[in-house]
Design a protein around this motif. Structure first.
Motif, PDB file in Angstrom:
ATOM      1  N   TRP A 174       0.584  -1.067   0.022  1.00  0.00           N
ATOM      2  CA  TRP A 174       0.375   0.293   0.210  1.00  0.00           C
ATOM      3  C   TRP A 174       1.090   1.661  -0.251  1.00  0.00           C
ATOM      4  N   MET A 175       2.068   1.159   0.653  1.00  0.00           N
ATOM      5  CA  MET A 175       2.995   2.676   0.486  1.00  0.00           C
ATOM      6  C   MET A 175       4.035   2.649   0.125  1.00  0.00           C
ATOM      7  N   SER A 176       4.414   1.420  -0.879  1.00  0.00           N
ATOM      8  CA  SER A 176       5.443   2.014  -1.434  1.00  0.00           C
ATOM      9  C   SER A 176       5.903   1.278  -2.716  1.00  0.00           C
ATOM     10  N   SER A 177       5.045   0.113  -3.285  1.00  0.00           N
ATOM     11  CA  SER A 177       5.132  -0.663  -4.079  1.00  0.00           C
ATOM     12  C   SER A 177       3.540  -0.233  -5.287  1.00  0.00           C
ATOM     13  N   ARG A 178       3.162   0.353  -4.746  1.00  0.00           N
ATOM     14  CA  ARG A 178       1.348   0.997  -5.406  1.00  0.00           C
ATOM     15  C   ARG A 178       1.696   2.650  -5.695  1.00  0.00           C
ATOM     16  N   THR A 179       2.265   2.763  -4.433  1.00  0.00           N
ATOM     17  CA  THR A 179       2.363   4.787  -4.776  1.00  0.00           C
ATOM     18  C   THR A 179       3.726   4.936  -6.012  1.00  0.00           C
ATOM     19  N   ALA A 180       4.464   3.803  -5.365  1.00  0.00           N
ATOM     20  CA  ALA A 180       5.760   3.836  -6.733  1.00  0.00           C
ATOM     21  C   ALA A 180       4.891   3.769  -8.427  1.00  0.00           C
ATOM     22  N   LEU A 207       1.714   4.090  -8.972  1.00  0.00           N
ATOM     23  CA  LEU A 207       1.055   5.130  -9.424  1.00  0.00           C
ATOM     24  C   LEU A 207       1.978   6.208  -9.918  1.00  0.00           C
ATOM     25  N   ALA A 208       2.850   6.800  -9.696  1.00  0.00           N
ATOM     26  CA  ALA A 208       3.717   7.409 -10.231  1.00  0.00           C
ATOM     27  C   ALA A 208       4.800   7.535 -11.332  1.00  0.00           C
ATOM     28  N   GLY A 209       4.949   5.922 -11.677  1.00  0.00           N
ATOM     29  CA  GLY A 209       5.544   5.416 -12.562  1.00  0.00           C
ATOM     30  C   GLY A 209       7.198   5.530 -12.103  1.00  0.00           C
ATOM     31  N   LEU A 210       6.728   5.166 -11.728  1.00  0.00           N
ATOM     32  CA  LEU A 210       8.718   5.041 -10.859  1.00  0.00           C
ATOM     33  C   LEU A 210       9.337   4.229 -10.634  1.00  0.00           C
ATOM     34  N   ASP A 211       8.994   3.571 -11.731  1.00  0.00           N
ATOM     35  CA  ASP A 211       9.964   1.456 -11.953  1.00  0.00           C
ATOM     36  C   ASP A 211      11.103   1.371 -11.073  1.00  0.00           C
ATOM     37  N   GLN A 212      11.706   2.780 -10.593  1.00  0.00           N
ATOM     38  CA  GLN A 212      12.961   2.063  -9.992  1.00  0.00           C
ATOM     39  C   GLN A 212      12.825   2.299  -8.463  1.00  0.00           C
ATOM     40  N   LYS A 213      12.089   2.476  -7.959  1.00  0.00           N
ATOM     41  CA  LYS A 213      11.383   2.277  -7.157  1.00  0.00           C
ATOM     42  C   LYS A 213      10.727   1.586  -6.284  1.00  0.00           C
ATOM     43  N   GLY A 214      10.247   1.366  -4.827  1.00  0.00           N
ATOM     44  CA  GLY A 214       9.339   0.646  -4.690  1.00  0.00           C
ATOM     45  C   GLY A 214       9.261  -1.457  -4.043  1.00  0.00           C
TER      46      GLY A 214
END
Length: 445
Positions: free
Chosen positions: A358-364, A366-373
């Protein structure tokens, strides 16, 4: 493994495949391998063994009001990013309003980036804003790297960021859909708000009545209709009304491109516990009743709600008057979000893999931050080290955000962040911070 510069180890590493004992190799700020717990450590690598503390990917908070520049006495990049890092967050995306200027033109974006560059203790990106008069600026902002566009459907609380009526929403959303951008929406209908009783004063029940659920429900229904008509990507911000959940679930089932967030304060605080005059609990939409909260948790579990973000919206203490009508609406939650959500989640039978989703992978995502999460090869080596069973009592004096007003004061929470790491560099250890190491992020084309 032979080229690893850093090797970290824990008996509990949260990976996309689940929690397991593992050793994680890092080189050049990136995760290069996730290996068995007993993997050999090269002689030249730095090595950290976290024992039974949990190694989880740094959190990604996509809803933060930093207010810098212009209202830096409310909050700033230096203090906000320290508070976030202390809470295990390694990436945040700054909202386009409450700063002066708002992020509604490319020039204003550049101003925000220049201010943030030297102060950010973690990686920072920016949302743009959609106003009645800036449709021409949306494509240039998209090309300049904002992650999407925020709009209000009711008054925002600051004059420089007016809300969109339904015709203006249609124009902005059509423009954004033309380049497959993302519109993120504060969804409360102004007509329902105007029709609600507006008593003012210190009674929380009166404030709650002034922001009825049907204001959210109506606005969300209209947004779904617009998104469906245009095949546009939309995201509902800070959902508090459980009555809107069937609308959202039906829209998702129909293939409408909609995602939804809620916030720690809606998941952990209830209207029944808010003392009269305690405007540190004021936010819009408001904290609702415990039965409503139960349904929000159910919607998180079944995927109707996608993610959890702070909506960190601070102000000076003076603006938090005991009159709910005039007090600033916003809850400061960056430093405490992980602990607050984990404390309640574990009571409800969830584990840390759920919280990370909920707080890392899906938020990353959402923003298209493929290098995060996520803790997997190829991602940035952003970590939080958590002692999940340790508890602490919230002392406002120990908080890092600029104005130490908190709705969580005196609460005992589970989950102590021992250290936070950004691209393989430790940025917080037991409350001690390094100099800022954050980078400015832009949307990947």
């Amino acid at each position: 493994m032979s080229d690893a510069e850093l090797v970290v180890r824990s008996t509990r590493v949260i990976t996309p495949e689940g929690t397991r004992a593992a050793t994680v190799a890092v080189a050049g700020g990136k995760i290069t391998a996730v290996l068995p717990h007993d993997a050999h450590v090269p002689s030249g690598a730095r090595f950290e063994d976290f024992g039974d503390d949990v190694l989880l990917p740094g959190l990604v908070d996509t809803h933060v009001h930093v207010n810098d520049p212009g209202r830096t006495h409310w909050e700033g990049f230096w203090t906000a990013t320290r508070a976030a890092a202390a809470g295990g967050i390694t990436t945040l995306i700054d909202m386009p309003l409450n700063s002066l200027p708002p992020t509604t033109t490319v020039d204003n974006l550049r101003t925000k980036q220049e201010v943030a560059a030297a102060k950010a203790h973690m990686d920072v990106g920016f949302w743009g804003g959609a106003l009645p008069d800036n449709v021409k600026d949306l494509r240039p902002l998209h090309d300049a790297g904002v992650f999407g566009f925020k709009a209000f459907l009711s008054p925002s609380g600051v004059d420089e960021f007016p809300h969109l009526d339904q015709d203006q929403l249609a124009l902005s959303l059509a423009e954004i859909a033309g380049f497959d951008g993302l519109l993120i929406v504060h969804a409360e209908d102004p007509h329902h708000l105007e029709a609600a009783p507006q008593h003012g004063g210190p009674k929380y029940a009166d404030f709650l009545a002034s922001r009825p659920r049907d204001a959210e429900d109506t606005a969300i229904a209209g947004l779904i209709a617009q998104a469906k008509r245009l095949n546009a990507r939309v995201h509902v911000l800070h959902l508090s009304s459980s009555d809107a959940l069937p609308l959202i679930a039906a829209a998702k089932a129909e293939g409408v491109r909609i995602t939804v967030e809620t916030c720690p304060h809606y998941l952990t605080l209830t209207a029944e516990e808010v003392p009269d005059g305690a405007s540190e609990f004021k936010c819009c939409p408001p904290i609702r009743e415990s039965a409503n909260q139960d349904l929000l948790w159910q919607a998180l579990a079944d995927g109707t709600i996608d993610c959890v973000v702070t909506d960190h919206s601070p102000s000076t203490a003076e603006l938090k008057t005991d009159d709910f009508a005039t007090a600033w609406g916003g809850i400061s939650g960056l430093q405490l979000s992980l602990a607050a959500v984990w404390t309640e989640a574990r009571k409800r039978g969830h584990d840390l893999t759920d919280v990370v989703r909920w707080m890392s992978s899906r938020t990353a995502q959402l923003a298209g931050l493929d290098q995060k999460g996520a803790i997997e090869a190829g991602r940035d080596a952003d970590f939080a080290v958590l002692a999940p069973d340790e508890t602490f009592t919230v002392d406002p004096a120990a908080l890092q955000h600029r104005n130490r007003v908190t709705a969580y004061a005196g609460k005992t929470l589970s989950g102590v962040v021992k250290s936070t790491w950004l691209r393989g560099e430790r940025i917080v250890l037991d409350g001690e911070f390094t100099e800022p190491k954050g980078r400015l992020l832009t949307r990947t084309p």
